[in-house]
Design an enzyme around this catalytic site. Structure first.
Site, PDB file in Angstrom:
ATOM      1  N   TYR A 164      39.015  34.460  38.717  1.00 59.45           N
ATOM      2  CA  TYR A 164      38.108  35.692  38.432  1.00 59.45           C
ATOM      3  C   TYR A 164      37.954  35.748  36.876  1.00 59.45           C
ATOM      4  O   TYR A 164      38.876  36.060  36.277  1.00 59.45           O
ATOM      5  CB  TYR A 164      38.925  37.114  38.911  1.00 59.45           C
ATOM      6  CG  TYR A 164      38.780  36.777  40.517  1.00 59.45           C
ATOM      7  CD1 TYR A 164      39.635  36.033  41.262  1.00 59.45           C
ATOM      8  CD2 TYR A 164      37.823  37.702  41.135  1.00 59.45           C
ATOM      9  CE1 TYR A 164      39.323  35.845  42.915  1.00 59.45           C
ATOM     10  CE2 TYR A 164      37.836  37.568  42.770  1.00 59.45           C
ATOM     11  CZ  TYR A 164      38.535  36.867  43.432  1.00 59.45           C
ATOM     12  OH  TYR A 164      38.675  36.798  44.715  1.00 59.45           O
ATOM     13  N   TYR A 175      31.077  32.101  51.190  1.00 58.19           N
ATOM     14  CA  TYR A 175      31.243  31.547  49.838  1.00 58.19           C
ATOM     15  C   TYR A 175      32.455  30.511  49.780  1.00 58.19           C
ATOM     16  O   TYR A 175      32.446  29.471  48.954  1.00 58.19           O
ATOM     17  CB  TYR A 175      31.557  32.698  48.781  1.00 58.19           C
ATOM     18  CG  TYR A 175      31.833  32.645  47.222  1.00 58.19           C
ATOM     19  CD1 TYR A 175      30.609  32.642  46.502  1.00 58.19           C
ATOM     20  CD2 TYR A 175      33.028  32.398  46.856  1.00 58.19           C
ATOM     21  CE1 TYR A 175      30.609  32.635  45.194  1.00 58.19           C
ATOM     22  CE2 TYR A 175      32.876  32.043  45.415  1.00 58.19           C
ATOM     23  CZ  TYR A 175      31.876  32.242  44.604  1.00 58.19           C
ATOM     24  OH  TYR A 175      31.891  32.126  43.435  1.00 58.19           O
ATOM     25  N   ASN A 212      25.928  25.584  38.264  1.00 61.77           N
ATOM     26  CA  ASN A 212      26.447  26.764  38.245  1.00 61.77           C
ATOM     27  C   ASN A 212      26.059  27.785  38.894  1.00 61.77           C
ATOM     28  O   ASN A 212      26.742  28.860  39.233  1.00 61.77           O
ATOM     29  CB  ASN A 212      26.600  26.946  36.512  1.00 61.77           C
ATOM     30  CG  ASN A 212      26.871  28.438  36.315  1.00 61.77           C
ATOM     31  OD1 ASN A 212      28.102  28.789  36.599  1.00 61.77           O
ATOM     32  ND2 ASN A 212      25.950  29.304  36.137  1.00 61.77           N
ATOM     33  N   ALA A 213      24.898  27.672  39.355  1.00 63.29           N
ATOM     34  CA  ALA A 213      24.196  28.624  39.906  1.00 63.29           C
ATOM     35  C   ALA A 213      24.794  29.140  41.206  1.00 63.29           C
ATOM     36  O   ALA A 213      25.132  28.339  41.995  1.00 63.29           O
ATOM     37  CB  ALA A 213      22.708  28.383  40.440  1.00 63.29           C
ATOM     38  N   GLY A 214      24.889  30.347  41.562  1.00 54.80           N
ATOM     39  CA  GLY A 214      25.808  30.783  42.984  1.00 54.80           C
ATOM     40  C   GLY A 214      25.459  32.245  43.002  1.00 54.80           C
ATOM     41  O   GLY A 214      25.319  32.950  41.962  1.00 54.80           O
ATOM     42  N   ILE A 215      25.793  32.580  44.190  1.00 53.10           N
ATOM     43  CA  ILE A 215      25.584  34.086  44.747  1.00 53.10           C
ATOM     44  C   ILE A 215      26.634  34.501  45.580  1.00 53.10           C
ATOM     45  O   ILE A 215      27.630  33.343  46.144  1.00 53.10           O
ATOM     46  CB  ILE A 215      24.264  34.249  45.358  1.00 53.10           C
ATOM     47  CG1 ILE A 215      24.093  33.298  46.817  1.00 53.10           C
ATOM     48  CG2 ILE A 215      22.938  33.937  44.715  1.00 53.10           C
ATOM     49  CD1 ILE A 215      23.032  33.950  47.824  1.00 53.10           C
ATOM     50  N   THR A 216      27.004  35.548  45.894  1.00 55.56           N
ATOM     51  CA  THR A 216      28.106  36.115  46.809  1.00 55.56           C
ATOM     52  C   THR A 216      27.282  37.038  47.990  1.00 55.56           C
ATOM     53  O   THR A 216      26.349  37.817  47.499  1.00 55.56           O
ATOM     54  CB  THR A 216      29.211  37.034  46.195  1.00 55.56           C
ATOM     55  OG1 THR A 216      28.736  38.092  45.364  1.00 55.56           O
ATOM     56  CG2 THR A 216      30.016  36.108  45.410  1.00 55.56           C
ATOM     57  N   PRO A 241      36.769  27.900  38.631  1.00 59.99           N
ATOM     58  CA  PRO A 241      37.301  29.257  37.958  1.00 59.99           C
ATOM     59  C   PRO A 241      37.874  30.156  38.858  1.00 59.99           C
ATOM     60  O   PRO A 241      37.593  30.057  40.064  1.00 59.99           O
ATOM     61  CB  PRO A 241      35.844  29.752  37.523  1.00 59.99           C
ATOM     62  CG  PRO A 241      34.820  28.591  37.853  1.00 59.99           C
ATOM     63  CD  PRO A 241      35.433  27.783  38.820  1.00 59.99           C
TER      64      PRO A 241
HETATM   65  N1  CAA Z   1      44.042  40.691  52.970  1.00 53.47           N
HETATM   66  C1  CAA Z   1      44.132  41.209  54.130  1.00 53.47           C
HETATM   67  N2  CAA Z   1      43.656  42.138  54.763  1.00 53.47           N
HETATM   68  C2  CAA Z   1      42.510  42.883  54.110  1.00 53.47           C
HETATM   69  C3  CAA Z   1      42.342  42.331  52.532  1.00 53.47           C
HETATM   70  C4  CAA Z   1      42.939  41.057  52.128  1.00 53.47           C
HETATM   71  N3  CAA Z   1      42.840  40.429  51.162  1.00 53.47           N
HETATM   72  N4  CAA Z   1      41.330  42.873  52.132  1.00 53.47           N
HETATM   73  C5  CAA Z   1      41.020  44.054  52.810  1.00 53.47           C
HETATM   74  N5  CAA Z   1      41.764  43.829  54.011  1.00 53.47           N
HETATM   75  C6  CAA Z   1      41.698  44.874  55.107  1.00 53.47           C
HETATM   76  C7  CAA Z   1      41.556  46.215  54.612  1.00 53.47           C
HETATM   77  O1  CAA Z   1      43.106  46.568  54.354  1.00 53.47           O
HETATM   78  C8  CAA Z   1      41.393  47.132  55.845  1.00 53.47           C
HETATM   79  O2  CAA Z   1      42.433  47.097  56.873  1.00 53.47           O
HETATM   80  P1  CAA Z   1      42.221  48.255  57.862  1.00 53.47           P
HETATM   81  O3  CAA Z   1      41.015  48.574  58.367  1.00 53.47           O
HETATM   82  O4  CAA Z   1      43.605  48.082  58.961  1.00 53.47           O
HETATM   83  O5  CAA Z   1      42.410  49.620  56.647  1.00 53.47           O
HETATM   84  C9  CAA Z   1      40.348  45.937  56.283  1.00 53.47           C
HETATM   85  O6  CAA Z   1      40.679  44.591  55.913  1.00 53.47           O
HETATM   86  C10 CAA Z   1      38.851  46.201  55.781  1.00 53.47           C
HETATM   87  O7  CAA Z   1      38.808  46.269  54.595  1.00 53.47           O
HETATM   88  P2  CAA Z   1      37.715  46.909  53.446  1.00 53.47           P
HETATM   89  O8  CAA Z   1      37.695  48.326  53.819  1.00 53.47           O
HETATM   90  O9  CAA Z   1      37.897  46.429  52.122  1.00 53.47           O
HETATM   91  O10 CAA Z   1      36.425  46.291  54.311  1.00 53.47           O
HETATM   92  P3  CAA Z   1      34.990  46.351  53.870  1.00 53.47           P
HETATM   93  O11 CAA Z   1      34.020  45.981  55.052  1.00 53.47           O
HETATM   94  O12 CAA Z   1      34.596  47.471  53.147  1.00 53.47           O
HETATM   95  O13 CAA Z   1      34.943  45.245  52.616  1.00 53.47           O
HETATM   96  C11 CAA Z   1      35.114  43.208  51.492  1.00 53.47           C
HETATM   97  C12 CAA Z   1      35.426  43.955  52.618  1.00 53.47           C
HETATM   98  C13 CAA Z   1      33.523  43.303  51.215  1.00 53.47           C
HETATM   99  C14 CAA Z   1      35.654  42.026  51.717  1.00 53.47           C
HETATM  100  C15 CAA Z   1      35.955  43.799  50.389  1.00 53.47           C
HETATM  101  O14 CAA Z   1      37.240  43.782  50.790  1.00 53.47           O
HETATM  102  C16 CAA Z   1      35.561  42.960  49.120  1.00 53.47           C
HETATM  103  O15 CAA Z   1      34.731  43.065  48.399  1.00 53.47           O
HETATM  104  N6  CAA Z   1      36.813  42.265  48.773  1.00 53.47           N
HETATM  105  C17 CAA Z   1      36.617  41.346  47.587  1.00 53.47           C
HETATM  106  C18 CAA Z   1      36.302  39.695  48.126  1.00 53.47           C
HETATM  107  C19 CAA Z   1      36.186  39.002  46.736  1.00 53.47           C
HETATM  108  O16 CAA Z   1      37.415  38.684  46.088  1.00 53.47           O
HETATM  109  N7  CAA Z   1      35.023  38.460  46.332  1.00 53.47           N
HETATM  110  C20 CAA Z   1      35.093  37.716  45.092  1.00 53.47           C
HETATM  111  C21 CAA Z   1      33.608  37.881  44.543  1.00 53.47           C
HETATM  112  S1  CAA Z   1      33.768  37.178  42.944  1.00 53.47           S
HETATM  113  C22 CAA Z   1      33.724  35.421  43.224  1.00 53.47           C
HETATM  114  O17 CAA Z   1      33.448  35.140  44.246  1.00 53.47           O
HETATM  115  C23 CAA Z   1      33.742  34.561  42.037  1.00 53.47           C
HETATM  116  C24 CAA Z   1      34.788  33.763  42.220  1.00 53.47           C
HETATM  117  O18 CAA Z   1      34.476  32.634  42.386  1.00 53.47           O
HETATM  118  C25 CAA Z   1      36.290  34.118  42.066  1.00 53.47           C
END
Ligand code: CAA
Length: 240
Positions: free
Chosen positions: A179, A147, A82-86, A177
Site C-alpha cells: 500500500y 484486481y 504501471n498503468a492500472g485501475i481499481t 508494491p
Molecule cells: N475480511 C473479511 N470481511 C470483511 C473484510 C475483510 N478484509 N472487509 C470487510 N469485511 C466485511 C465487513 O465486516 C462487512 O461484514 P458485515 O456485513 O457482516 O458487517 C462486509 O464485509 C461488508 O463490508 P463493507 O461494508 O466494507 O462492504 P462495502 O460493499 O461497503 O465495501 C469494499 C467493500 C469496497 C471492498 C471495501 O471494504 C473496500 O474498499 N475495501 C478495501 C479494498 C482494498 O484494499 N483495495 C485496495 C485499493 S489500492 C490497491 O489496490 C493498490 C495496491 O496494489 C495495493
C-alpha cells in the site's frame, strides 16, 4: 544516444516517480497517460518529459502509440507497465464491466505493450520490461477479485515472457508494491485503510519513490542477470 523508456500511467502517482527516476538515470522517457490531460500537461511543464495519450487496454492504440514514441524519440528499449485501475467491490456487487475493465487495462495493457515493443528489443538484443503487480495479486484482497486476478496474472505473464526474452538480452521482471501513498490508496475507505496500515510491520504507507528505486534497478545495465523475478516492496506486509 540514450535509451528510450516508456512508462505507462507515467504522469501521476507511482508512474510519475518512475518516470523521474528513469530520467535521472539518463534515459529518455515517454510518459503515457489515459485521461487526465490537465495533470499530464502540468507534469510535462514541470519536468520536460513528453507525455503521450492512449489507452493501454486498446491493442491498436498501444501499437500506434509506441510507434509514435519510437518515431519521435528512438527505438524503445525499456517499458514499465504501471498503468492500472481499481473497481473494488465484493463479488455480489461487482458488475461484469467492473471485472472486464480491470482485466482489459491492468492485464491486457501488459500484453498490448509487450506486443508493441518486445519484438524490437529482441532484434536489438537488449531490453527491460518491468510490470507493476501488487501485494493483492500475491495474497488476494477482500473486495478485489478483479484486481487480484489481473495482478496475479501479471506475475504469471512476467515469468512466461522472461523465458522468451532471456536469450535475447531482454529481461522481464515484476514489482509487487504494497500500500503506497497515492490517489488509488487514498480512495480506500478511511476505516478500512486504518486496519490495513495497522498490519504493515514498517508501520506506514510506502512512498512512490520507494517503488521507483526498485524499477530503476531492474531497468539498469547491472540487472542483466535478474529476470522472471518479483520484487516485493510492501513494508513487510506480505513476505512471499
Ligand atoms: N475480511 C473479511 N470481511 C470483511 C473484510 C475483510 N478484509 N472487509 C470487510 N469485511 C466485511 C465487513 O465486516 C462487512 O461484514 P458485515 O456485513 O457482516 O458487517 C462486509 O464485509 C461488508 O463490508 P463493507 O461494508 O466494507 O462492504 P462495502 O460493499 O461497503 O465495501 C469494499 C467493500 C469496497 C471492498 C471495501 O471494504 C473496500 O474498499 N475495501 C478495501 C479494498 C482494498 O484494499 N483495495 C485496495 C485499493 S489500492 C490497491 O489496490 C493498490 C495496491 O496494489 C495495493
Amino acid at each position: 544516444m540514450s535509451r528510450v523508456a516508456i512508462v505507462t500511467g507515467g504522469t501521476r502517482g507511482i508512474g510519475e516517480a518512475i518516470s523521474l527516476a528513469l530520467r535521472e538515470m539518463g534515459y529518455t522517457v515517454a510518459a503515457n497517460y489515459a485521461g487526465n490531460v490537465e495533470k499530464a500537461k502540468a507534469f510535462t511543464d514541470a519536468t520536460g518529459i513528453a507525455a503521450y495519450k492512449w489507452d493501454v487496454g486498446d491493442h491498436q492504440a498501444c501499437l500506434d502509440g509506441c510507434a509514435q514514441v519510437a518515431a519521435d524519440l528512438g527505438p524503445v528499449d525499456i517499458v514499465v507497465n504501471n498503468a492500472g485501475i481499481t473497481r473494488d467491490g465484493v463479488l455480489a456487487k461487482m458488475s461484469f464491466d467492473d471485472w472486464n475493465e480491470v482485466m482489459r487495462i491492468n492485464l491486457g495493457g501488459c500484453f498490448n505493450m509487450a506486443k508493441a515493443t518486445f519484438p524490437g528489443m529482441r532484434e536489438r538484443r537488449w531490453g527491460r520490461i518491468v510490470n507493476i503487480g501488487s501485494i493483492n495479486g500475491q495474497a488476494g484482497q477482500y473486495g478485489q477479485v478483479n484486481y487480484a486476478a489481473a495482478k496475479s496474472g501479471i506475475h504469471g505473464f512476467t515469468k512466461a515472457l522472461a523465458q522468451e526474452g532471456a536469450k535475447y538480452g531482454v529481461t522481464v521482471n515484476a514489482i509487487a508494491p504494497g500500500y503506497i501513498d497515492t490517489d488509488m490508496v487514498a480512495a480506500v475507505p478511511a476505516q478500512v485503510l486504518e486496519k490495513i496500515v495497522a498490519r504493515i510491520p514498517v508501520g506506514r504507507l510506502g512512498k512512490a519513490q520507494e517503488i521507483a528505486r526498485g524499477v530503476a534497478f531492474l531497468c539498469s545495465e547491472d540487472a542483466g542477470f535478474v529476470t522472471g523475478s518479483t520484487l516485493s516492496i510492501n513494508g513487510g506486509q506480505h513476505m512471499y
